[in-house]
Design a protein around this motif. Structure first.
Motif, short mmCIF file in Angstrom:
data_model
loop_
_atom_site.label_atom_id
_atom_site.label_comp_id
_atom_site.label_asym_id
_atom_site.label_seq_id
_atom_site.Cartn_x
_atom_site.Cartn_y
_atom_site.Cartn_z
N TYR A 19 0.83 -1.21 0.00
CA TYR A 19 0.00 0.00 0.00
C TYR A 19 0.86 1.26 0.00
CZ TYR A 19 -2.72 3.68 2.40
OH TYR A 19 -3.29 4.86 2.80
N HIS A 22 3.05 1.57 -3.25
CA HIS A 22 2.35 1.21 -4.49
C HIS A 22 2.90 2.00 -5.67
CE1 HIS A 22 -0.98 0.74 -7.39
NE2 HIS A 22 -1.29 -0.35 -6.70
N PHE A 24 1.40 3.60 -7.93
CA PHE A 24 0.73 4.90 -8.04
C PHE A 24 1.46 5.94 -7.20
CE2 PHE A 24 -2.35 8.16 -7.02
CZ PHE A 24 -3.18 8.26 -8.14
N VAL A 25 1.83 5.55 -5.97
CA VAL A 25 2.53 6.45 -5.07
C VAL A 25 3.93 6.77 -5.60
CG1 VAL A 25 3.50 6.67 -2.74
CG2 VAL A 25 1.25 5.61 -3.06
N TYR A 41 -8.47 9.69 -9.81
CA TYR A 41 -8.29 9.42 -8.37
C TYR A 41 -8.86 10.55 -7.53
CZ TYR A 41 -5.81 10.20 -4.01
OH TYR A 41 -5.51 10.53 -2.72
N TYR A 140 -1.81 7.89 4.64
CA TYR A 140 -1.49 9.05 3.82
C TYR A 140 -0.40 9.90 4.46
CZ TYR A 140 -5.08 8.66 0.18
OH TYR A 140 -5.82 8.27 -0.91
N TRP A 213 -5.63 2.76 -5.02
CA TRP A 213 -4.51 3.25 -5.84
C TRP A 213 -4.57 2.62 -7.23
CZ3 TRP A 213 -3.29 7.30 -3.64
CH2 TRP A 213 -2.68 7.44 -2.39
#
Length: 224
Positions: A19, A22, A24-25, A41, A140, A213
């Motif tokens: 997570y 990821h 995306f991050v 998103y 987050y 994500w």
């Protein structure tokens, strides 16, 4: 044994890493994330925040003492009065209008995650719901700190720098630490069986965050 939030993370270490780190991050930190994926998103996150507020409204109803009631009320007020307004303003910077937000269809990943959180709260108690919400609030904050400390993260000329700054801000970091303190106080009093139940809730919520994500990347891939 006195359990803590760190014990929850350690019990789900593989999923938590997937997570926090990821793709995306990572792309967001590198500034290489496709803008349309980020816009999608952002729009789904607007819907998520609304359900986040509903969860804290349920936490108010579920509270059994004034401390928990006040904590849930303050969180709800912050979401309604501050977070939603800031999110709408940020969406406008990305060309997403109020009209766009008003007619958004929910992605299945959004529905799955938000309904899971509400179901966890309806079935269980306030602690169940906080554990289900923790991957978002705490995650987050940890992601922003990770990106900020990573030498490969691009800050100058990164179109997503404002997003990182939002979650590394003093206000958000303070809220994150307050939530961890609240969880630590409650987790310290649970027995082994109850802790394993909470681990199950936390793990499911983390996996749903991973899907959230992935949702942006898959939407982009399907709309190229």
């Amino acid at each position: 044994m006195d359990y803590s939030f760190d014990d929850l993370k350690n019990a789900c270490a593989t999923d938590w890493k997937a997570y926090i780190q990821h793709d995306f991050v990572r792309r967001l930190g590198a500034g290489t994330l496709e803008p349309d994926a980020f816009r999608y998103y952002l729009q789904q996150d607007y819907l998520f925040i609304q359900h986040f507020a509903r969860a804290y409204a349920l936490a108010i109803y579920k509270s059994r003492n004034m401390a928990d009631l006040r904590q849930a009320f303050d969180s709800l007020k912050a979401i309604i009065d501050t977070e939603l307004t800031l999110h709408v303003d940020y969406c406008r910077q990305w060309g997403i209008t109020d009209h766009d937000l008003a007619r958004l269809p929910e992605d299945r990943a959004t529905m799955a995650y938000t309904r899971y959180v509400l179901d966890a709260g309806n079935r269980g108690d306030v602690l169940d719901m906080h554990v289900a919400l923790a991957p978002c609030l705490v995650g987050y904050g940890e992601i922003a700190n990770m990106l900020n400390s990573d030498p490969t993260t691009v800050r100058a000329a990164n179109p997503y720098d404002a997003w990182i700054a939002m979650y590394e801000s003093e206000a958000f970091q303070s809220a994150m630490h307050s939530e961890i303190e609240w969880l630590n106080e409650r987790l310290a009093g649970v027995n082994d069986q109850r802790f394993e139940e909470l681990v199950g809730i936390f793990r499911d919520a983390v996996r749903l965050e991973i899907d959230f994500w992935q949702m942006g990347l898959e939407w982009q891939a399907g709309n190229q």
